[in-house]
Design a protein around this motif. Sequence first.
Motif, PDB file in Angstrom:
ATOM      1  N   ASP A 339      76.294   3.419  60.158  1.00  0.00           N
ATOM      2  CA  ASP A 339      75.123   2.537  60.127  1.00  0.00           C
ATOM      3  C   ASP A 339      73.836   3.316  60.356  1.00  0.00           C
ATOM      4  N   TRP A 373      67.660  -4.208  67.228  1.00  0.00           N
ATOM      5  CA  TRP A 373      68.755  -4.954  66.619  1.00  0.00           C
ATOM      6  C   TRP A 373      69.813  -5.350  67.656  1.00  0.00           C
ATOM      7  N   ASN A 374      70.404  -4.372  68.314  1.00  0.00           N
ATOM      8  CA  ASN A 374      71.500  -4.662  69.240  1.00  0.00           C
ATOM      9  C   ASN A 374      71.029  -5.388  70.492  1.00  0.00           C
ATOM     10  N   GLU A 485      79.074  -1.411  57.874  1.00  0.00           N
ATOM     11  CA  GLU A 485      79.939  -1.412  59.056  1.00  0.00           C
ATOM     12  C   GLU A 485      79.425  -2.406  60.092  1.00  0.00           C
ATOM     13  N   GLY A 486      78.130  -2.340  60.398  1.00  0.00           N
ATOM     14  CA  GLY A 486      77.555  -3.266  61.364  1.00  0.00           C
ATOM     15  C   GLY A 486      77.556  -4.694  60.867  1.00  0.00           C
ATOM     16  N   ARG A 489      80.948  -6.018  61.475  1.00  0.00           N
ATOM     17  CA  ARG A 489      81.194  -6.357  62.881  1.00  0.00           C
ATOM     18  C   ARG A 489      80.480  -7.656  63.262  1.00  0.00           C
ATOM     19  N   VAL A 523      76.702  -3.686  67.905  1.00  0.00           N
ATOM     20  CA  VAL A 523      77.039  -4.251  66.600  1.00  0.00           C
ATOM     21  C   VAL A 523      76.678  -3.256  65.502  1.00  0.00           C
ATOM     22  N   PHE A 524      75.462  -2.754  65.537  1.00  0.00           N
ATOM     23  CA  PHE A 524      74.991  -1.806  64.525  1.00  0.00           C
ATOM     24  C   PHE A 524      74.876  -0.416  65.142  1.00  0.00           C
TER      25      PHE A 524
END
Length: 526
Positions: A339, A373-374, A485-486, A489, A523-524
């Motif tokens: 990511d 983001w996370n 990928e993120g 998830r 997540v990312f």
Amino acid sequence: MSTPLWITATPPATHGELHIGHLAGPYVAADVLSRHLRADGRPVLFSTGTADHTESVELRALRAGRKPEEVAEGYRVAITADWLRSGVEFDHIVQPRRDRGYQRWVQNLFLDLYGQDVIVARTRLHPFCPSCERWLHGAFVMGACSACGARADGSLCHECARPTDADLIDPVCALCGSPGERHRCRRLYLPLEPLRESLADHWASTESSPRLAALWESLLEDGLPEVAVGHPGDWGVPVPVDDFRHHRIDACFEAVVMHLFGYGYDHKPLPERAVHFCEFGHAFCHAVLLPAILIARGVKLPQEIYVNETYRVDAERAHGFGGEAGVWALDLLTEFGSDTLRRHVLEERPHGRRTEFRRDRLERTRQVLETTWNNWLTRLFTTVREDCAGVVPDAEPGGTGWEALRRRLYRAAEDLREAYGPEAFDPRRAVAVLDEVVSCAADFGYVNVFEQRRPRRGGRRLPTITAQLSVAVALTSWAWPVMPEGAGRLAAALRMKPGGPVVPEALAPPAPGVRLDPPSGPVFGF
């Protein structure tokens, strides 16, 4: 069923592993376009190959005291593994030394062109190393490009994209360092001048960058060259012409027809549209030699070519642990994850200009994913757990500023569709829009957190939660081309399937009562 849009990326030479420049160049960008079109329900064929027969493979083998096939196979495995780890998913990767019927197919095409006098024999002066007793071609010779003066090998000049071959100034043997002597050498060439009118018409109808158009126009003005398609040697596909059995098919010619083999153009309809991704230094193969071969075969293929410039590495700033240059794809993927690396190379993509890789900028990319983001997603999942027992509340999206934010998000979806689409492909813009979406959602969450502190709050807090959940759901589609990928998830956490169309309608919360399953880590990225 309609024919697929055909996307290709330059086959890498198997003399080494993938590095950060490869990912920043054709591969991740081509994968972004492929993922977007597939999610939109459009048929796509995404293909490439490995250039196992380049002279650089043989040169590396000689320097290491190994067999060329061992070098090619070892790095082919490493390269395909790096593609897999970086999320670049091809439909077909041509493996020249493994694909059944490949060598015969290439030789038959070559022989057909020779039989039509498209390929002809010429005797010209060519560099020769008396110390190594070897003709100097491809990676075996270094010198100055006769067109622009840049340092180049004996294949293509990476500065001006013109073929160099026997025209290098002051050629030197790359194996022993001896000056090359010019001797008469009879080889096979593909003259482009007889195809001038057809090539000019093809280029006039091809979507391309101004720099690529300048290459075409300068070639037409200077006189189209005769391109060497064979050379004396032992490594590669043998030339199937009796007088040249000790010659091998040139790597540039093979890289071009490798695409045609991978598509299978001679036994199924060609696509209505083809998009090629390559570095400008390799553009001659895609933009000149490929259409010349197709034209000679009576085939018309509309093409678009996305070229990138060089992604330079600053050795002072690119070092990883242990003092070694941290530019290899495997090392960076292990340290930063797909990511972070994909997002970074798209944001820093050398489109229209050269850009520079710096580890501090890659670290900043990781920080953006973590702190924006996370961080937002962690706060959202925590709120769902604490306020809603971990399940999606039964409330319509709402909250202070929601209507204005929703309109902005709808516009963002349209901007993303445009940036992801082939008509105005701009992955850098897509990254910027995605960051804006997340930043706006995070701000909305901060503003509305005070709903919980209002004495008469009633159920005001729940609509703000579903509003943010609807943004999270949208990201499972909107961010999928950039960070699959993120996005995967996140979709798993929301109990959804990732990779839907990039449309405003993706902005919808999960069904009420769905129990979320947030990941234990980020997540990312990671």
